[in-house]
Design an enzyme around this catalytic site. Structure first.
Site, PDB file in Angstrom:
ATOM      1  N   ASP A  44       0.844  -1.204   0.000  1.00 27.38           N
ATOM      2  CA  ASP A  44       0.000   0.000   0.000  1.00 27.38           C
ATOM      3  C   ASP A  44       0.882   1.258   0.000  1.00 27.38           C
ATOM      4  O   ASP A  44       0.372   2.378  -0.068  1.00 27.38           O
ATOM      5  CB  ASP A  44      -1.007  -0.005   1.156  1.00 27.38           C
ATOM      6  CG  ASP A  44      -0.349   0.018   2.511  1.00 27.38           C
ATOM      7  OD1 ASP A  44       0.887  -0.112   2.598  1.00 27.38           O
ATOM      8  OD2 ASP A  44      -1.087   0.172   3.526  1.00 27.38           O
ATOM      9  N   GLU A 182       9.311  -4.279  10.438  1.00 27.88           N
ATOM     10  CA  GLU A 182       9.673  -2.959   9.895  1.00 27.88           C
ATOM     11  C   GLU A 182      10.220  -2.041  10.983  1.00 27.88           C
ATOM     12  O   GLU A 182       9.595  -1.852  12.043  1.00 27.88           O
ATOM     13  CB  GLU A 182       8.452  -2.302   9.215  1.00 27.88           C
ATOM     14  CG  GLU A 182       8.796  -0.921   8.659  1.00 27.88           C
ATOM     15  CD  GLU A 182       7.829  -0.385   7.622  1.00 27.88           C
ATOM     16  OE1 GLU A 182       6.886  -1.100   7.233  1.00 27.88           O
ATOM     17  OE2 GLU A 182       8.034   0.762   7.188  1.00 27.88           O
TER      18      GLU A 182
HETATM   19  O1  KIV Z   1       3.529  -1.118   1.613  1.00 31.92           O
HETATM   20  C1  KIV Z   1       4.671  -1.555   1.580  1.00 31.92           C
HETATM   21  O2  KIV Z   1       5.417  -1.356   0.605  1.00 31.92           O
HETATM   22  C2  KIV Z   1       5.134  -2.326   2.724  1.00 31.92           C
HETATM   23  C3  KIV Z   1       6.590  -2.628   2.776  1.00 31.92           C
HETATM   24  C4  KIV Z   1       7.327  -1.429   3.186  1.00 31.92           C
HETATM   25  C5  KIV Z   1       6.868  -3.789   3.665  1.00 31.92           C
HETATM   26  O3  KIV Z   1       4.359  -2.664   3.554  1.00 31.92           O
END
Ligand code: KIV
Length: 289
Positions: A44, A182
């Site tokens: 997202d 994260e």
């Molecule tokens: O939305 C995204 O790209 C993510 C990654 C940063 C893990 O959730």
């Protein structure tokens, strides 16, 4: 045949590091899998790096479905994970099931990802029981940006680290096949990675995760004035695009772009006849009357 969930799990067992990259369109997905990246995340983060929002909370199911479908059209081999957007899995279990099912049935993704730990464990359990593979995501969870007031490292204190560890265990117990960690301290990521049977995929979580994920725009320097600390720039695509666009515009203005080599021509007789017919085709002008 696409990469499978058991193959991803096996990579942890065999100590093979797992690369994962985001992609949001068919061409990028094709290039990423040609580079032998086994896991593609339609994150997202789409909202921030493609759609121009300041955070991910504006991203809708329709936005995500549109881009997951494009990634599926562009890829054949990678395992594609669809990120469940803000509010698509927290309002009710039923809503979560319906939305996750759309990613699998309508868009053709192999798995979904959702943020959170113990608070989403029951949802993870239900999805997995229904046959929808789930990737978890703990630590910094960007969909909580309004509560957090920004994006910062999570889990530095004993209490905060314990919360994240408990969340990680809850998501694994609920049946997730992998877990994104994260922006947490490397030591905590290592402890979680050693404690879990499922692969951990880190972003800003140090070197000891089973895999690493990055937003492809950050690696490509696509957004010229921003690279997060955890990313590495392998290219300067933003500058490349700007330079190419500038050269094109300049060549159009100075009439150097459209040269005869880039044009197609037609038979002289055809164009002569067409000119003869022009007066019968064009609207009459004042001086014709
Ligand atoms: O939305 C995204 O790209 C993510 C990654 C940063 C893990 O959730």
């Amino acid at each position: 045949m696409r990469v499978t969930i058991p193959e991803i799990r096996k990579m942890k067992e065999q100590g093979i590091p797992i690369p994962m990259l985001t992609a949001y369109d068919a061409v990028t997905a094709r290039l990423v899998e040609e580079a032998e990246v086994p896991l593609i995340l339609v994150g997202d983060s789409l909202g921030m790096v493609v759609l121009g929002y300041t955070d991910t909370t504006a991203v809708t199911m329709d936005d995500m479905l549109h881009h997951v479908k494009a990634v599926m059209r562009g890829s054949r081999r990678a395992l594609v994970v669809a990120d469940m957007p803000f509010m698509s899995y927290t309002v009710s279990l039923e809503r979560a099931m319906d939305n996750a099912a759309r990613f699998i049935q309508e868009a053709g993704a192999q798995a979904v990802k959702l943020e959170g730990g113990r608070s989403v464990a029951e949802t993870v359990r239900r999805l997995v029981a229904a046959g929808i593979p789930v990737m978890g995501h703990v630590g910094l969870t960007p969909q909580q940006v309004l509560n957090l007031g920004g994006y910062r490292v999570q889990g530095r204190s004993l209490a905060a680290a314990e919360e994240i560890l408990r969340d990680a265990v809850a998501v694994e117990t609920a049946g997730a096949f992998a877990l994104v960690l994260e922006c947490i301290p490397a030591e905590l990521a290592r402890l979680i990675t050693e404690s879990l049977g499922i692969p951990t995929i880190g972003i800003g979580a140090g070197p000891d995760c089973d895999g690493q994920v990055q937003v492809i725009h950050d690696l490509l320097g696509w957004i010229p004035d921003f690279t997060p600390k955890h990313a590495k720039r392998y290219a300067d695509l933003g500058e490349t695009i700007r330079n190419a666009a500038r050269k094109f515009a300049d060549e159009v203005r100075t009439r150097r772009f459209s040269i005869p080599e880039r044009a197609v021509s037609m038979d002289d007789a055809v164009i002569r006849s067409l000119k003869d017919r022009l007066s019968t085709i064009r609207a009459p002008r004042e001086d014709d009357l």
